[in-house]
Every structure is written in C-alpha cells, then in structure tokens.
Design a protein around this motif. Structure first.
Motif, PDB file in Angstrom:
ATOM      1  N   VAL A 248       2.585  -3.270   9.570  1.00  7.45           N
ATOM      2  CA  VAL A 248       1.757  -2.090   9.662  1.00  7.45           C
ATOM      3  C   VAL A 248       0.731  -2.248   9.349  1.00  7.45           C
ATOM      4  CG1 VAL A 248       0.829  -1.385   7.055  1.00  7.45           C
ATOM      5  CG2 VAL A 248       3.273  -1.506   7.399  1.00  7.45           C
ATOM      6  N   ALA A 251      -0.880  -2.169  13.205  1.00 10.27           N
ATOM      7  CA  ALA A 251      -0.487  -0.115  13.440  1.00 10.27           C
ATOM      8  C   ALA A 251      -1.407   0.165  13.441  1.00 10.27           C
ATOM      9  CB  ALA A 251       0.563   0.576  12.715  1.00 10.27           C
ATOM     10  N   LEU A 259       1.008   7.236   9.483  1.00  9.38           N
ATOM     11  CA  LEU A 259       2.076   5.877  10.634  1.00  9.38           C
ATOM     12  C   LEU A 259       3.306   6.096   9.602  1.00  9.38           C
ATOM     13  CD1 LEU A 259      -0.323   3.042   8.935  1.00  9.38           C
ATOM     14  CD2 LEU A 259      -0.600   4.475  11.621  1.00  9.38           C
ATOM     15  N   SER A 262       5.589   6.790  13.510  1.00 11.39           N
ATOM     16  CA  SER A 262       4.822   6.073  14.597  1.00 11.39           C
ATOM     17  C   SER A 262       5.493   4.306  14.149  1.00 11.39           C
ATOM     18  CB  SER A 262       3.572   5.511  14.846  1.00 11.39           C
ATOM     19  OG  SER A 262       2.935   5.582  13.473  1.00 11.39           O
ATOM     20  N   LEU A 263       5.794   4.143  12.929  1.00  5.21           N
ATOM     21  CA  LEU A 263       6.686   3.505  12.461  1.00  5.21           C
ATOM     22  C   LEU A 263       8.062   2.934  11.800  1.00  5.21           C
ATOM     23  CD1 LEU A 263       3.908   1.374  10.090  1.00  5.21           C
ATOM     24  CD2 LEU A 263       4.171   0.940  12.762  1.00  5.21           C
TER      25      LEU A 263
END
Length: 326
Positions: A248, A251, A259, A262-263
């Motif tokens: 995290v 990112a 987020l 994408s994570l």
C-alpha cells in the motif's frame, strides 16, 4: 427469493455510502434478485470515471435478443458531466428489463448526480459507515438474526471487544458463530469461542506490531501460545501485515477505493494498512520484511524455540519501524 418478480426489481438502485461491506452486499443482493427472475441475466460492471458514454448507451439500449441486464456503475461520484447527463436523462424513462445499480460514496463530490438519481425515483440503499458503538452493536445483532440466530446485547458487546470494529470481520464472526452453535448466542458463548482463536490472536499480534505497540503484541503473542495457537499462522499473519503495508505504501497517495482495483485488495484492508503505515520509511519496511521472512523460516523450519523466534520478530519489526520513524 421465491417472491421476486420483474416488477419488484427497482429499475435504478442508488447505493449511497462509503462502507464497503454494505455496498458490496447491496450489489450482491441486487444481482441475486435479478438472477432469481432470470438465471441468464447479463451482469456488467464499469468504473464511472473511465467508462465512455457510448458503452453505457449500448448496455442500456433495448436488446434485440431480450433478456434481463444488470449494469453496475462503481465510483458514481467520479461520473463525468456527459455521462451524468446521459444517465439522468435515461433515469426519467428506464428500460424495465435493465437494472442500473450506481455506487456512490455519498460525499460532496458528485452530489448533484446522486441527487438527480434520487429525484428521478431511484431506490436508495444506505451504505454509510456506522457512526458509533451502538450502531455496531445493532449491526452484530442484525447479522446474527438474518442468519437465523439470536444474540443478546451483551454478547454483541463481547464479540466487538474480541474481533474489533471492522464490519467484514464482524460479519464473518457472526456467520461462524451461528454455523458452529445452535444459534442462541450469549456473552459466555462468544468468550468461550474466541478464547485463543487463530483468526483473532494471530492478526492481533501483527496489528499491534505494525503500529509499534510492543507490549500489546507480546501480550497477545504469549496468550495465543499459552492457549495452544500454532505458531505458523501467527508468523504468517505478521508477514502478511508487513507485506500489506509495504504494498500500500509503494502504491502512492490515493483513497482506498481508488487503490483497491490496482492492488487487488478490498478498500477496508487498504485503509487499515494506510493507518498502520504512518511513521514507516521504505528502508524500515525492507528491514521488517527481512525480519518477517527470517521468522517464517525459523517457525516453519522447525526451530528449537519457535516462541522465541516469534518474540524476536516482534522486537525486530517494531525496531525497524522506530528506526525509520520520520
């Protein structure tokens, strides 16, 4: 859901709020109800900030082949003006074979779009974060009730004390309690069930360690080992905690919802990692990952004193955080 009919499905559903569990549940229930009417329903999801008006128009247009459709539009607060205008125009005369489900965080951003959908007759499903302890107690009691059980108020209080305030973890705990008991939940049942449970103690150790609470982490660790929790899941939880904060942190800035995609993580987990990541530096996280890896190798490799390996890891990870404090 035998009483579900096409007429009972609202053409436009506005899921309003920033509690991911409630929002996700609202979408799942909407899709399940649509499938109860048409098992072959076409379900598609889009991000409001990146989808083109043409794509939405195509999905909302009457189909030559018939069949029901569900269009899920996530992050409705990011809807651009052209898309907002098109959807609000559609909302005045929606297709009865299409259900539009819009998720909106409920804040000031994109408020005009949410207000427009509401004015057009959208069915609103509240999904805001619970604001206080009493609401969480009510949530726990409702969760157990909806699964066919009964929960006394003091039992809900005890469960929150054992599990914490995260709604996903509370919902999972409620489900497990009802499944593993006769459904009548009192405070003694909760205390007995969570005494030494891996799901609580392993991550309790990791959470305390990641914020530098060494006394709390050691107390949780020693209690877990005392009641017979295997060291392996504790080591795994610690490693997962370090990895999650590192991912995290790397990112960059952004909201948990931005987020999440994408994570590949739920927003609640990102939010927790963002809180735990305050005070960490990249160098500190590298040192913490090294300590967690050494702990895993020792615990899973049959070290003579696995408890010592875990304690050493707690100290090492906390020291990495302290050494990297800004």
């Amino acid at each position: 859901m035998c009483d579900v009919t096409p007429a009972s499905l609202p053409p436009i559903l506005l899921v309003l709020g920033d509690e991911e569990l409630l929002a996700t549940r609202a979408v799942s229930e909407a899709v399940a109800r649509a499938r109860a009417v048409d098992p072959d329903v076409d379900v598609r999801e889009y991000q409001a900030g990146s989808v083109a008006v043409g794509e939405i128009d195509e999905m909302l247009s009457p189909s030559l082949f018939g069949g029901r459709r569900v269009l899920v539009l996530r992050s409705g607060q990011d809807t651009r003006k052209d898309l907002s205008a098109a959807l609000l125009a559609y909302a005045k005369n929606p297709d009865p074979d299409v259900q539009l489900v819009v998720l909106h965080l409920g804040g000031a951003k994109g408020k005009a779009f949410a207000d427009g959908l509401r004015s057009a007759g959208a069915t609103v499903v509240p999904a805001g974060k619970l604001k206080g302890h009493r609401e969480r107690v009510a949530f726990v009691r409702d969760e157990i009730r909806r699964r066919g059980g009964k929960c006394a108020e003091d039992a809900a209080e005890t469960l929150i004390a054992a599990v914490g305030n995260d709604l996903r973890e509370l919902a999972a705990a409620c489900s497990q309690l009802v499944a593993d008991t006769d459904g009548r939940i009192d405070a003694e049942t909760v205390s007995r069930y969570y005494r030494g449970r891996v799901e609580v103690t392993g991550f309790t150790v990791a959470d305390a360690t990641m914020v530098g609470d060494v006394p709390g982490a050691l107390e949780a660790l020693r209690w877990a080992l005392h009641v017979g929790v295997d060291p392996v899941p504790i080591a795994d939880a610690l490693a997962d905690g370090v990895r999650t904060v590192a991912r995290v942190a790397s990112a960059g800035r952004g909201s948990a919802y931005q987020l999440a995609s994408s994570l590949g993580m739920p927003a609640w987990k990102i939010e927790r990692a963002q809180r735990q990541g305050r005070g960490w530096t990249p160098e500190g996280l590298v040192a913490a990952m090294r300590a967690a890896a050494e702990c895993n190798a020792a615990v899973k490799g049959g070290a003579d004193d696995r408890a010592y390996a875990l304690e050493r890891a707690v100290f090492s990870v906390a020291a990495a955080r302290q050494g990297g404090a800004r």
